[in-house]
Scaffold this motif. Structure first.
Motif, PDB file in Angstrom:
ATOM      1  N   UNK A  22       0.919  -1.123   0.049  1.00  0.00           N
ATOM      2  CA  UNK A  22      -0.023  -0.110  -0.101  1.00  0.00           C
ATOM      3  C   UNK A  22       0.771   1.233   0.030  1.00  0.00           C
ATOM      4  N   UNK A  23       1.956   1.187   0.761  1.00  0.00           N
ATOM      5  CA  UNK A  23       2.988   2.228   0.636  1.00  0.00           C
ATOM      6  C   UNK A  23       3.250   2.674  -0.860  1.00  0.00           C
ATOM      7  N   UNK A  24       3.985   1.640  -1.522  1.00  0.00           N
ATOM      8  CA  UNK A  24       4.434   1.646  -2.704  1.00  0.00           C
ATOM      9  C   UNK A  24       3.325   2.211  -3.908  1.00  0.00           C
ATOM     10  N   UNK A  25       2.049   1.850  -3.522  1.00  0.00           N
ATOM     11  CA  UNK A  25       1.038   2.395  -4.272  1.00  0.00           C
ATOM     12  C   UNK A  25       0.789   3.680  -4.026  1.00  0.00           C
ATOM     13  N   UNK A  26       0.769   4.435  -2.700  1.00  0.00           N
ATOM     14  CA  UNK A  26       0.863   5.581  -2.301  1.00  0.00           C
ATOM     15  C   UNK A  26       1.845   6.542  -2.935  1.00  0.00           C
ATOM     16  N   UNK A  31       2.874  10.270  -7.256  1.00  0.00           N
ATOM     17  CA  UNK A  31       3.461  10.644  -8.622  1.00  0.00           C
ATOM     18  C   UNK A  31       2.621  11.011  -9.615  1.00  0.00           C
ATOM     19  N   UNK A  32       1.646   9.963  -9.862  1.00  0.00           N
ATOM     20  CA  UNK A  32       0.769  10.206 -11.023  1.00  0.00           C
ATOM     21  C   UNK A  32      -0.268  11.294 -10.977  1.00  0.00           C
ATOM     22  N   UNK A  33      -0.528  11.623  -9.743  1.00  0.00           N
ATOM     23  CA  UNK A  33      -1.509  12.661  -9.504  1.00  0.00           C
ATOM     24  C   UNK A  33      -0.910  14.101  -9.215  1.00  0.00           C
ATOM     25  N   UNK A  34       0.641  14.285  -9.245  1.00  0.00           N
ATOM     26  CA  UNK A  34       1.236  15.206  -8.854  1.00  0.00           C
ATOM     27  C   UNK A  34       0.926  15.873  -7.555  1.00  0.00           C
ATOM     28  N   UNK A  35       0.869  14.921  -6.657  1.00  0.00           N
ATOM     29  CA  UNK A  35       0.911  15.172  -5.121  1.00  0.00           C
ATOM     30  C   UNK A  35       1.754  14.860  -4.328  1.00  0.00           C
ATOM     31  N   UNK A  36       2.653  15.925  -4.104  1.00  0.00           N
ATOM     32  CA  UNK A  36       3.996  15.956  -3.262  1.00  0.00           C
ATOM     33  C   UNK A  36       3.768  15.317  -2.054  1.00  0.00           C
ATOM     34  N   UNK A  37       2.677  15.745  -1.287  1.00  0.00           N
ATOM     35  CA  UNK A  37       2.357  15.304   0.055  1.00  0.00           C
ATOM     36  C   UNK A  37       2.017  13.796  -0.097  1.00  0.00           C
ATOM     37  N   UNK A  38       1.312  13.157  -0.965  1.00  0.00           N
ATOM     38  CA  UNK A  38       1.055  11.846  -0.941  1.00  0.00           C
ATOM     39  C   UNK A  38       2.498  11.215  -1.415  1.00  0.00           C
ATOM     40  N   UNK A  39       2.943  11.596  -2.344  1.00  0.00           N
ATOM     41  CA  UNK A  39       4.270  10.828  -2.689  1.00  0.00           C
ATOM     42  C   UNK A  39       5.440  10.736  -1.520  1.00  0.00           C
ATOM     43  N   UNK A  40       5.132  11.818  -0.555  1.00  0.00           N
ATOM     44  CA  UNK A  40       6.401  11.634   0.522  1.00  0.00           C
ATOM     45  C   UNK A  40       5.711  11.241   1.828  1.00  0.00           C
ATOM     46  N   UNK A  41       4.581  10.882   2.042  1.00  0.00           N
ATOM     47  CA  UNK A  41       3.847  10.755   3.260  1.00  0.00           C
ATOM     48  C   UNK A  41       4.509   9.629   3.965  1.00  0.00           C
ATOM     49  N   UNK A  54      20.581  10.322  -9.885  1.00  0.00           N
ATOM     50  CA  UNK A  54      21.897  10.061  -9.358  1.00  0.00           C
ATOM     51  C   UNK A  54      22.185  11.010  -8.175  1.00  0.00           C
ATOM     52  N   UNK A  55      21.010  11.737  -7.581  1.00  0.00           N
ATOM     53  CA  UNK A  55      21.317  12.760  -6.511  1.00  0.00           C
ATOM     54  C   UNK A  55      20.731  12.245  -5.284  1.00  0.00           C
ATOM     55  N   UNK A  56      21.608  12.321  -4.298  1.00  0.00           N
ATOM     56  CA  UNK A  56      21.415  11.815  -2.927  1.00  0.00           C
ATOM     57  C   UNK A  56      20.464  13.152  -2.064  1.00  0.00           C
ATOM     58  N   UNK A  57      19.363  12.507  -1.583  1.00  0.00           N
ATOM     59  CA  UNK A  57      18.444  13.437  -0.774  1.00  0.00           C
ATOM     60  C   UNK A  57      18.489  12.990   0.865  1.00  0.00           C
ATOM     61  N   UNK A  58      18.808  13.763   1.501  1.00  0.00           N
ATOM     62  CA  UNK A  58      18.788  13.450   2.945  1.00  0.00           C
ATOM     63  C   UNK A  58      17.795  14.107   3.762  1.00  0.00           C
ATOM     64  N   UNK A  59      17.074  13.401   4.353  1.00  0.00           N
ATOM     65  CA  UNK A  59      15.967  13.980   5.456  1.00  0.00           C
ATOM     66  C   UNK A  59      14.645  14.323   4.857  1.00  0.00           C
ATOM     67  N   UNK A  60      13.557  14.183   5.271  1.00  0.00           N
ATOM     68  CA  UNK A  60      12.160  14.333   4.782  1.00  0.00           C
ATOM     69  C   UNK A  60      12.087  15.841   4.268  1.00  0.00           C
ATOM     70  N   UNK A  61      12.578  16.763   4.746  1.00  0.00           N
ATOM     71  CA  UNK A  61      12.433  18.034   4.274  1.00  0.00           C
ATOM     72  C   UNK A  61      13.119  18.189   2.897  1.00  0.00           C
ATOM     73  N   UNK A  62      14.293  17.753   2.836  1.00  0.00           N
ATOM     74  CA  UNK A  62      14.892  17.734   1.393  1.00  0.00           C
ATOM     75  C   UNK A  62      14.172  16.966   0.378  1.00  0.00           C
ATOM     76  N   UNK A  63      13.611  15.863   0.805  1.00  0.00           N
ATOM     77  CA  UNK A  63      12.895  14.806  -0.051  1.00  0.00           C
ATOM     78  C   UNK A  63      11.540  15.622  -0.491  1.00  0.00           C
ATOM     79  N   UNK A  64      10.918  16.167   0.501  1.00  0.00           N
ATOM     80  CA  UNK A  64       9.731  16.716   0.108  1.00  0.00           C
ATOM     81  C   UNK A  64       9.854  17.975  -0.705  1.00  0.00           C
ATOM     82  N   UNK A  65      10.829  18.781  -0.600  1.00  0.00           N
ATOM     83  CA  UNK A  65      11.232  19.785  -1.360  1.00  0.00           C
ATOM     84  C   UNK A  65      11.583  19.414  -2.948  1.00  0.00           C
ATOM     85  N   UNK A  66      12.367  18.298  -2.907  1.00  0.00           N
ATOM     86  CA  UNK A  66      12.450  17.710  -4.318  1.00  0.00           C
ATOM     87  C   UNK A  66      11.346  17.195  -5.044  1.00  0.00           C
ATOM     88  N   UNK A  67      10.249  16.775  -4.316  1.00  0.00           N
ATOM     89  CA  UNK A  67       9.445  16.267  -4.848  1.00  0.00           C
ATOM     90  C   UNK A  67       8.420  17.278  -5.448  1.00  0.00           C
TER      91      UNK A  67
END
Length: 140
Positions: A22-26, A31-41, A54-67
């Motif tokens: 279910x997590x992978x489905x979310x 991604x498909x709905x362009x919903x960064x909050x769901x992509x990173x929840x 090839x970029x490394x993203x460290x921490x939820x804040x950086x991952x959310x911003x990249x999303x």
């Protein structure tokens, strides 16, 4: 004493495997709905992601911003279809899952090779699974 290597993975119980799927489905739906909050929840606060560029993203804040940036920009019109191709427990509260990815479900259904593979590492904290590591690899 033995020289036999130990088995390091065991099957997940059905409820844990369903939760991870279910997590992978979310992630796919976000991604498909362009919903960064769901992509990173499901990302842990201390998650680390190696993305397909090839970029490394460290921490939820950086991952959310990249999303947010990616889904508003170069990924805005992209779609994906994900299939979990394997999941196993490494320890009672640690699991891994492999994911195959295509641009569309039609490509997967047609038997085309995956365009990307990914490895997820999950940790159970506070009674639920969190993504703590993810490595995406484009397939040539």
């Amino acid at each position: 004493m033995t020289n036999e290597p130990p088995h390091t993975t065991t099957a997940l119980d059905a409820d844990d495997e369903a939760a991870i799927r279910r997590i992978v489905q979310d992630v796919e739906d976000g991604f498909n709905r362009n919903e960064p909050a769901l992509l990173g929840v499901h990302m842990a606060r201390d998650a680390v992601v190696g993305n397909a560029r090839g970029a490394w993203l460290e921490g939820r804040d950086a991952i959310d911003e990249a999303n947010r940036v990616g889904l508003a920009g170069f990924l805005r019109d992209e779609t994906a279809h994900y299939e979990v191709s394997g999941a196993a427990a490494l320890a009672p509260d640690v699991a891994v899952a492999q994911k195959r990815a295509w641009s569309t479900r039609a490509a997967a259904d047609a038997g085309e090779p995956p365009e990307m593979i990914a490895l997820y590492v999950f940790v159970r904290r506070d009674g639920r699974w969190w993504i703590t590591r993810r490595q995406n690899t484009l397939v040539g």
